[in-house]
Design an enzyme around this catalytic site. Structure first.
Site, short mmCIF file in Angstrom:
data_model
loop_
_atom_site.label_atom_id
_atom_site.label_comp_id
_atom_site.label_asym_id
_atom_site.label_seq_id
_atom_site.Cartn_x
_atom_site.Cartn_y
_atom_site.Cartn_z
N HIS A 1 -0.69 -50.54 5.14
CA HIS A 1 0.15 -49.81 4.18
C HIS A 1 -0.37 -48.41 3.86
CE1 HIS A 1 0.52 -48.63 -0.13
NE2 HIS A 1 1.80 -48.58 0.20
N HIS B 1 8.74 -44.54 -8.17
CA HIS B 1 7.41 -44.74 -7.62
C HIS B 1 6.38 -43.88 -8.35
CE1 HIS B 1 4.28 -45.07 -4.40
NE2 HIS B 1 4.79 -46.28 -4.31
N HIS C 1 0.87 -44.25 4.99
CA HIS C 1 1.13 -43.18 4.03
C HIS C 1 0.32 -41.94 4.37
CE1 HIS C 1 3.66 -44.58 0.65
NE2 HIS C 1 3.24 -45.80 0.95
N PHE D 1 0.87 -40.98 -4.09
CA PHE D 1 1.79 -41.88 -4.78
C PHE D 1 2.92 -41.13 -5.49
CE2 PHE D 1 -1.46 -45.55 -5.48
CZ PHE D 1 -1.18 -46.02 -4.21
N HIS E 1 7.59 -53.60 -4.94
CA HIS E 1 8.24 -52.84 -3.88
C HIS E 1 9.43 -53.58 -3.27
CE1 HIS E 1 4.44 -50.56 -4.13
NE2 HIS E 1 5.17 -49.55 -3.70
#
Length: 596
Positions: free
Chosen positions: A330, A182, A334, A359, A209
């Protein structure tokens, strides 16, 4: 459970060497909406999948009161519809591993380790992946419903994956090497022909993903000798799953990560629109907001494939065109699960949002894969709504490629076209009700009154807007009014925000409302006038880059909203923007009629 997490490492031999167009190809328009009036109850219809992958139709149907669902069970959007395919848009090839360089956390800080994958001896000889034979589907269960035996097995698999980091640090199936996938794909470590590769903010997001989790899941199963093992999904789209899954919050276990925010503890309700700051509202209102966001993201604002998946990807482009679900929920999940930016991490360093909130580090938290399992499930649920909600048929998307290692450490190339059917990939999802599908906001913040558009400035006097630092209202003309149903079926009315610019190292968010003034309560999203939101997760490009300004386009489908708030016949409407986080400028706003 602790003893399981201390199991001996698994040693594997791996064949690798270590080292640091045109619109005619897009689908025709779709009529996206679930038209019809909604009453105060909704029905939940489930399909149950057995171990053979067969479905039993409508095992249970319930009629549930809206408030009881929230109390009893729980106790945006950048889109790319109607964007012409850029002349330079071609299928994205797999990354050139020899070009891999250091990823970057922010303008002054590099990731303190290499995110680059081990390089095969000869990339030209890396084959395309072929699915192995299977006798039984892997069924991914909801995380909140797991039993102790399953949790122990999951802990054991992650523990053995982490053990490989100690004994074989360059083994591509080790925990950190898997997390680095990632980091490399998403923080600018890879380049193709000198142009940075990025798999977020475009139509590459969902297929990348899906493939990533496919191999990760198979690796976990191989480490515990269970080919039927399936990743759980964090069911944050249902009130029962709107809390941090408890199995990930037990110190000393393999599923635990100390770099998480305090907000995950004590059964706190997640905010699916999180932008880093806590919203001052009740848990009931937060759950209501969550279901409203889900409805807007998967139903209202995702009528067509490119709106859901995101816009076509042009290698090296700084223009971002994410799909609805990538923007919300999404990214907010996070942000919510990561540490607060600027806080002090356990090692004494200042937080950049680690682990989930950035990220580069997101894959270091085991909950990342559980989160993305539900993101992947949204792909399936979106298509199940029907209409024109189908996979993209454009060959540039279908033929785009990625690079991964399988559970035996063998390198493979994969194509998007081969990941469209999860059952062919060997897995499916245990069904859960989706109450958001019938959670269209009905209450009007405006109490049925229309804003006097002559009392607010026209769009031409407000934009370009150098800084969105307070709520603003403006009037804007529509291209057509009083459209027939046939005209609505043929073209969607799109409220478009052009040249949204912001610092891609920061969290941002703003909300959009129709027919309200700038005194609207933006903490209550369950209103018919709420059109959508835009948010973003921090991300940077290659070391040495000095330009951290991201440029994005936000398109909101407003046909349904205009019907619901009684503005179908109005030639001019009022739009209000409410900033929540970040320094944002907007080049212009327009309303267009667009095909899918």
């Amino acid at each position: 459970m602790a003893s399981l997490c201390n199991s001996s490492s698994t040693t594997l031999k791996t064949p690798f060497t270590s080292s640091s167009t045109s619109l005619s190809s897009t689908p025709k328009p779709s009529q996206l909406f679930l038209h019809g009036k909604r009453n105060k109850t909704f029905k939940v219809s489930c399909k149950v999948t057995n171990n053979n992958g067969d479905q039993n139709q409508n095992v249970e149907t319930n009629s549930v009161d809206r408030r009881n669902v929230l109390l009893g069970l729980g106790g945006l959007y950048g889109v790319a519809n109607a964007i012409p395919l850029a002349a330079s848009a071609t299928p994205s090839p797999p990354p050139d591993l020899s070009s891999c360089s250091k990823a970057k956390i922010n303008e002054t800080t590099e990731v303190p380790y290499s995110c680059c994958a081990p390089t095969p001896k000869d990339m030209k000889k890396v084959p395309y992946y072929k699915f192995p034979s299977m006798t039984k589907l892997r069924i991914r269960p909801p995380a909140h419903a797991l039993d102790e035996a399953y949790i122990a097995k999951y802990n054991l698999a992650i523990s053995r994956m982490k053990d490989l980091d100690k004994t074989q640090p360059t083994n591509p199936i080790g925990f950190k090497q898997q997390a680095n996938i990632h980091c490399a794909y998403c923080n600018g470590a890879y380049a193709i022909d000198g142009k940075v590769l990025q798999v977020h903010n475009s139509w590459l997001f969902f297929p990348f993903h899906r493939w990533y989790l496919y191999f990760y899941e198979r690796i976990l199963g191989s480490l515990i000798n269970d080919p039927t093992f399936a990743l759980p999904y964090w069911n944050w789209d249902h009130p029962k799953g709107m809390r941090f899954p408890p199995m990930f919050d037990i110190p000393g276990t393999a599923l635990y990560d100390e770099r998480r925010g305090e907000q995950i503890h004590n059964g706190t309700i997640i905010d699916l629109g999180s932008f880093g700051d806590q919203v001052q509202t009740t848990q009931l209102q937060l759950m209501t907001n969550n279901l409203t966001l889900m409805y807007r993201q998967l139903v209202t604002n995702a009528p067509c494939p490119l709106m859901f998946f995101g816009g076509p990807y042009t290698l090296g482009s700084d223009v971002e065109s994410p799909g609805t679900v990538e923007v919300i929920p999404h990214s907010p999940v996070h942000i919510w699960a990561g540490t607060r930016r600027g806080s002090i991490l356990p090692d004494g360093k200042t937080s950049n949002g680690e682990d989930m909130g950035h990220f580069y580090s997101a894959g270091l938290d085991p909950v990342f894969y559980c989160h993305h399992s539900n993101v992947d499930r949204m792909w399936k649920e979106w298509k199940a709504i029907g209409g024109k909600r189908t996979d993209i048929q454009n060959k540039d998307w279908l033929n785009s490629e990625f690079f991964f290692y399988d559970e035996s450490g063998n390198p493979f190339k994969v194509k998007v076209r081969d990941c469209l059917d999860t059952k062919k990939m060997g897995y499916d999802y245990e069904p859960m009700p989706t109450p958001w599908r019938n959670f269209k906001p009905k209450t009007k913040a405006s109490a049925g009154k229309k804003v006097n558009t002559s009392s607010i400035p026209p769009v031409s006097q407000v934009f370009p807007l150098a800084k969105l630092d307070k709520a603003i209202s403006f009037s804007i003309n529509r291209p057509a009014s009083s459209r027939t149903q046939q005209e609505k079926n043929a073209q969607e009315e799109m409220l478009t925000f052009n040249e949204i610019k912001y610092d891609n190292r920061d969290y941002i968010r703003f909300d959009v409302f129709l027919n309200v003034d700038n005194n609207v309560n933006a903490n209550e999203l369950d209103k018919a006038e709420f059109a959508g939101s835009y948010t973003s997760l921090p991300h940077v490009h290659r070391v040495g880059d000095t330009n951290h300004t991201a440029t994005a386009t936000l398109r909101l489908a407003i046909t349904e909203l205009l019907e619901d708030i009684g503005l179908e016949d109005d030639e001019t409407i009022a739009v209000t923007l409410v900033p929540k986080k970040g320094d944002i400028s907007i080049g212009g706003v327009e309303i267009k009629l667009a095909d899918c």
